[in-house]
Design a protein around this motif. Structure first.
Motif, short mmCIF file in Angstrom:
data_model
loop_
_atom_site.label_atom_id
_atom_site.label_comp_id
_atom_site.label_asym_id
_atom_site.label_seq_id
_atom_site.Cartn_x
_atom_site.Cartn_y
_atom_site.Cartn_z
N VAL A 93 -0.73 10.06 7.13
CA VAL A 93 -1.97 10.59 6.58
C VAL A 93 -1.91 10.59 5.05
O VAL A 93 -2.86 10.19 4.37
N GLU A 94 -0.79 10.98 4.51
CA GLU A 94 -0.64 11.01 3.06
C GLU A 94 -0.66 9.60 2.47
O GLU A 94 -1.27 9.36 1.43
N VAL A 95 -0.02 8.68 3.13
CA VAL A 95 -0.03 7.30 2.64
C VAL A 95 -1.45 6.74 2.69
O VAL A 95 -1.89 6.05 1.77
N THR A 96 -2.16 7.08 3.74
CA THR A 96 -3.56 6.65 3.84
C THR A 96 -4.36 7.24 2.68
O THR A 96 -5.13 6.54 2.01
N ARG B 251 -3.39 8.24 -0.28
CA ARG B 251 -3.05 7.62 -1.56
C ARG B 251 -3.62 6.22 -1.68
O ARG B 251 -3.88 5.74 -2.78
N SER B 252 -3.79 5.57 -0.53
CA SER B 252 -4.22 4.17 -0.59
C SER B 252 -5.70 4.00 -0.91
O SER B 252 -6.12 2.91 -1.27
N PHE B 253 -6.49 5.07 -0.79
CA PHE B 253 -7.90 4.87 -1.13
C PHE B 253 -8.51 5.95 -2.01
O PHE B 253 -9.63 5.80 -2.49
N ALA B 254 -7.76 7.02 -2.27
CA ALA B 254 -8.33 8.16 -3.01
C ALA B 254 -8.89 7.73 -4.36
O ALA B 254 -10.02 8.07 -4.72
N SER B 255 -8.11 6.98 -5.13
CA SER B 255 -8.59 6.65 -6.47
C SER B 255 -9.73 5.62 -6.42
O SER B 255 -10.60 5.63 -7.29
N GLU B 256 -9.71 4.75 -5.40
CA GLU B 256 -10.79 3.74 -5.34
C GLU B 256 -12.13 4.37 -4.98
O GLU B 256 -13.18 3.89 -5.39
N ARG C 269 -9.80 2.32 6.88
CA ARG C 269 -9.76 1.17 5.98
C ARG C 269 -10.73 1.47 4.86
O ARG C 269 -11.76 2.10 5.08
N PHE C 270 -10.41 1.01 3.67
CA PHE C 270 -11.38 1.10 2.59
C PHE C 270 -11.38 -0.24 1.89
O PHE C 270 -10.33 -0.73 1.46
N SER D 131 -1.04 0.93 9.37
CA SER D 131 -1.23 0.30 8.08
C SER D 131 -2.15 1.19 7.26
O SER D 131 -2.96 1.93 7.80
N SER D 132 -1.99 1.18 5.97
CA SER D 132 -2.75 2.05 5.09
C SER D 132 -4.19 1.59 5.02
O SER D 132 -4.56 0.54 5.54
#
Length: 271
Positions: free
Chosen positions: A7-10, A12-17, A78-79, A222-223
């Motif tokens: 959940v955390e990796v997910t 981080r993978s889209f928070a800033s985008e 997915r983002f 996968s993130s």
DNA sequence: AGAATGACCTGCTGGC
DNA sequence: TGCCAGCAGGTCATTC
């Protein structure tokens, strides 16, 4: 699907985008575990202010409220700037000015829930009873001990329950108990300080390492950016019933606790 | 009040 | 090969 690291990796993978994006549409698919709790139109025009995590919930902060996203057992996000038409198991799209956030969840144990604020009844119901964040400064040895001393239930069940500490799912529960030398059936309150310290350390270390490694528990993980997790944290006991313990060679056992499998080494993990 | 069960839903695996 | 039982990363509601 996810335990805390995924959940955390997910996140981080889209928070800033996604931060700063304006919501253009919200498109629900088949029903998830809980209803969205508002009309999709209510989300349109709101701005995404950030993405936080509490336990296994992702909190998408909006200009007027927040979305609680849970991945259940089989969900993933997915983002991307754009995505193909929704497939069979795509059950929620959040279309924004910066890309589409899509929830794919075959089993539909996951959910996307709108709350007017974190104090709203829905949010309180879902988040209110959650325990310590294992990767935060609040997760001290003393706090863990105080929580566990209050419960006579088997430690494995208490860890999974999330009321003392959040984010330790079925796989990591077996793993951290192995590292701490504690049999899953031991009453939480009966764990002494020595093993309690090892348990505290194991929870911190294993979860932090898994986050660092990109979420390695899951076969298919996968993130949200589509990067696969590696498999670097090989399970020491989870899923290894009948195989030799990597530490002492004894045969790893499996037992059922609350309809979930627990794996342990009968020699390394004392009752 | 705390602790044990059932429920939710789909896909995959292993045994016959 | 085909079918069915059993199992899977979570957690809330209900029951005792």
């Amino acid at each position: 699907m996810p335990e805390l690291p995924e959940v955390e990796v997910t996140r981080r993978s889209f928070a800033s985008e996604i931060t700063g994006a304006q919501i253009l549409a919200a498109v629900p698919g088949k029903p998830l575990r809980w209803p969205l709790g508002c009309s999709p139109a209510r989300l349109v025009g709101q701005r995404v202010q950030g993405v936080r995590r509490r336990g296994k919930y992702l909190l998408v902060d909006l200009s007027a409220g927040l979305l609680l996203v849970h991945l259940g057992m089989s969900g993933s996000l997915r983002f991307a700037p754009s995505l193909p038409p929704a497939g069979m198991h795509d059950h929620f799209d959040l279309v924004t000015s910066q890309g589409v956030l899509r929830l794919n969840d075959p089993r539909r144990f996951g959910a996307v829930v709108f709350a007017e604020s974190q104090d709203a009844a829905v949010a309180q119901k879902l988040l209110g009873g959650l325990g310590l964040e294992p990767l935060s400064d609040a997760f001290t040895f003393e706090a863990l001990r105080a929580g566990l001393r209050a419960s006579r239930a088997p430690i494995k069940q208490v860890l999974l329950g999330g009321k003392v500490v959040v984010g330790v799912g079925n796989i990591y529960a077996s793993e951290v108990l192995f590292l701490a030398g504690i049999r899953p059936t031991v009453a939480a309150a009966a764990i002494g300080d020595v093993r309690m310290r090892r348990l505290h350390q194991a929870i911190s270390d294993v979860l932090a390492l898994a986050v660092e490694r990109g979420g390695s528990t899951l076969r298919n993980f996968s993130s949200a950016a589509g990067n696969p997790g590696h498999f670097q944290l090989a399970a020491r006991v989870y899923g290894r019933a009948g195989a030799p313990c990597l530490a002492c060679g004894s045969t790893i056992q499996c037992l059922k606790q609350g309809q979930r499998s627990s794996f342990f080494c009968p020699r390394c993990q004392r009752p």
